[in-house]
Scaffold this active site. Structure first.
Site, short mmCIF file in Angstrom:
data_model
loop_
_atom_site.label_atom_id
_atom_site.label_comp_id
_atom_site.label_asym_id
_atom_site.label_seq_id
_atom_site.Cartn_x
_atom_site.Cartn_y
_atom_site.Cartn_z
N HIS A 155 -0.66 8.93 -6.02
CA HIS A 155 -1.34 9.49 -4.69
C HIS A 155 -0.18 9.15 -3.54
O HIS A 155 -0.12 10.06 -2.70
CB HIS A 155 -2.57 8.87 -4.43
CG HIS A 155 -3.05 8.82 -2.88
ND1 HIS A 155 -3.76 10.19 -2.61
CD2 HIS A 155 -3.05 8.20 -1.83
CE1 HIS A 155 -3.91 9.86 -1.11
NE2 HIS A 155 -3.56 8.60 -0.92
N GLU A 156 0.37 8.01 -3.49
CA GLU A 156 1.36 7.43 -2.50
C GLU A 156 2.63 8.46 -2.70
O GLU A 156 3.08 9.01 -1.53
CB GLU A 156 1.41 6.24 -2.70
CG GLU A 156 0.48 5.43 -2.57
CD GLU A 156 0.05 5.33 -1.09
OE1 GLU A 156 0.78 5.42 -0.02
OE2 GLU A 156 -1.12 5.52 -0.83
N PHE A 216 -3.08 5.57 -8.04
CA PHE A 216 -2.66 4.97 -6.73
C PHE A 216 -1.38 5.14 -6.44
O PHE A 216 -1.03 6.12 -5.38
CB PHE A 216 -3.09 3.44 -6.67
CG PHE A 216 -2.64 2.80 -5.74
CD1 PHE A 216 -2.99 3.56 -4.34
CD2 PHE A 216 -2.40 1.48 -5.41
CE1 PHE A 216 -2.75 2.85 -2.75
CE2 PHE A 216 -2.09 1.06 -4.06
CZ PHE A 216 -2.33 1.51 -2.99
N HIS A 237 0.93 -1.17 -0.13
CA HIS A 237 0.16 -0.17 -0.09
C HIS A 237 0.79 1.26 0.01
O HIS A 237 0.51 2.29 -0.63
CB HIS A 237 -0.98 -0.03 1.22
CG HIS A 237 -1.83 1.27 1.25
ND1 HIS A 237 -3.07 1.42 1.95
CD2 HIS A 237 -1.95 2.30 0.73
CE1 HIS A 237 -3.74 2.35 1.85
NE2 HIS A 237 -2.90 3.08 0.79
N LYS A 250 1.56 12.29 -1.65
CA LYS A 250 1.17 12.38 -0.08
C LYS A 250 2.09 12.05 0.78
O LYS A 250 2.61 12.75 1.64
CB LYS A 250 -0.22 11.71 0.19
CG LYS A 250 -0.59 11.63 1.61
CD LYS A 250 -1.98 10.93 1.81
CE LYS A 250 -2.26 10.90 3.43
NZ LYS A 250 -3.60 10.28 3.77
N HIS A 251 2.81 10.98 0.49
CA HIS A 251 3.91 10.46 1.48
C HIS A 251 5.16 10.73 0.79
O HIS A 251 6.16 10.92 1.51
CB HIS A 251 3.51 8.98 1.63
CG HIS A 251 2.36 8.65 2.27
ND1 HIS A 251 1.95 8.82 3.43
CD2 HIS A 251 1.17 8.15 1.57
CE1 HIS A 251 0.56 8.70 3.86
NE2 HIS A 251 0.13 8.07 2.59
P1 AMP Z 1 -3.25 6.91 2.12
O1 AMP Z 1 -3.88 7.95 1.65
O2 AMP Z 1 -2.13 6.80 1.46
O3 AMP Z 1 -3.49 6.39 3.43
O4 AMP Z 1 -4.14 5.95 1.05
C1 AMP Z 1 -5.20 5.56 1.35
C2 AMP Z 1 -6.19 5.71 0.07
O5 AMP Z 1 -5.38 4.85 -0.79
C3 AMP Z 1 -7.50 5.59 0.06
O6 AMP Z 1 -8.02 6.47 -1.06
C4 AMP Z 1 -7.73 4.18 -0.66
O7 AMP Z 1 -8.95 4.10 -1.11
C5 AMP Z 1 -6.50 4.08 -1.51
N1 AMP Z 1 -6.36 2.49 -1.54
C6 AMP Z 1 -5.94 1.78 -0.68
N2 AMP Z 1 -5.41 0.57 -1.30
C7 AMP Z 1 -5.45 0.81 -2.34
C8 AMP Z 1 -5.22 -0.21 -3.59
N3 AMP Z 1 -4.86 -1.38 -3.48
N4 AMP Z 1 -5.56 0.49 -4.93
C9 AMP Z 1 -5.96 1.71 -5.01
N5 AMP Z 1 -6.31 2.58 -3.87
C10 AMP Z 1 -5.96 1.98 -2.70
#
Ligand code: AMP
Length: 229
Positions: free
Chosen positions: A117-118, A114, A64, A121-122
């Site tokens: 976003h990672e 995804f 994740h 954000k991080h």
């Molecule tokens: P975070 O903001 O890094 O804590 O991640 C949370 C976000 O990641 C939420 O919007 C989740 O819906 C999304 N998320 C978590 N796991 C997955 C995944 N396997 N694929 C796509 N989005 C994900």
């Protein structure tokens, strides 16, 4: 001491202070959470999931994220909008990203949202340690270091929809990795608590696993389901 050497000393002190300040400002975290996810527990929820465009991910834990965190439990986020995710910087990692960091969000997609976003954000909060390529390749390497599914299966804990004690799950991971994990649960469609994500900790230079300085809040029941995928 003459005037010249006094000035020299002052300059050295100022330079040292300056580099300490730069160090503090650029690294606003103490360690990383390395978070792995059981895809079956993402998918069997009310929200459901969509398989990535390339097809159903393997029946294995996926990544994740790798999240900078502070010892007081807080964490920085979205640290540098001037350095947005750029998939061309990790084109050599794409195959491994697709297999080990699978997207499950809907509608079905290629994973870039995804991963972006990672990073945004991080990842941007640890850019003083890891550039984009380093951030993703480090996470991919960490994934290969501990085979969580094998550790669980060796302890008789299978993804078959049965219920297992939380302590047996933690013990199996501790036994195989040497480190105490934190387990995050979520609920399946019928409201049963299930094994969702596994948190391990990594030192602030991302060189290896450490014991977690602090665990997140929240808890699972004492026995939890391990759904199939
Ligand atoms: P975070 O903001 O890094 O804590 O991640 C949370 C976000 O990641 C939420 O919007 C989740 O819906 C999304 N998320 C978590 N796991 C997955 C995944 N396997 N694929 C796509 N989005 C994900």
């Amino acid at each position: 001491m003459n005037m010249q050497s006094k000035n020299g000393l002052l300059l050295i002190k100022l330079l040292t202070l300056n580099s300490l300040l730069v160090l503090c400002a650029s690294q606003d975290f103490d360690f990383f959470y390395f978070v792995q996810q059981w895809p079956g527990s993402y998918c069997d929820t009310k929200q459901g999931c969509c398989y990535p465009k390339i097809g159903k991910p393997a029946s294995d834990f996926g990544i994740h994220g790798l999240w900078p965190n502070r010892n007081d439990g807080s964490y920085p986020s979205n640290c540098d909008s001037s350095n947005p995710f750029d998939s061309s910087k990790i084109s050599d990692l794409m195959r491994q990203m697709q297999s080990d960091w699978p997207t499950l969000s809907c509608p079905s997609n290629d994973g870039l949202t995804f991963w972006g976003h990672e990073w945004d954000k991080h990842g941007t909060c640890s850019e003083s340690i890891l550039d984009q390529h380093g951030y993703f390749s480090t996470a991919l390497n960490l994934e290969t270091e501990i085979d969580i599914l094998k550790a669980l299966q060796n302890a008789g804990i299978q993804p078959n929809g049965q219920t297992y004690s939380l302590s047996s799950i933690k013990d199996a991971i501790k036994g195989a990795s040497g480190y105490n994990p934190w387990i995050q649960c979520n609920k399946d469609e019928s409201g049963n608590s299930q094994l969702y994500q596994i948190y391990l900790c990594v030192d602030s230079s991302a060189s290896g696993f450490i014991e977690c300085p602090v665990f997140p809040h929240g808890s699972c029941g004492s026995s939890i389901e391990f759904p199939s995928f």
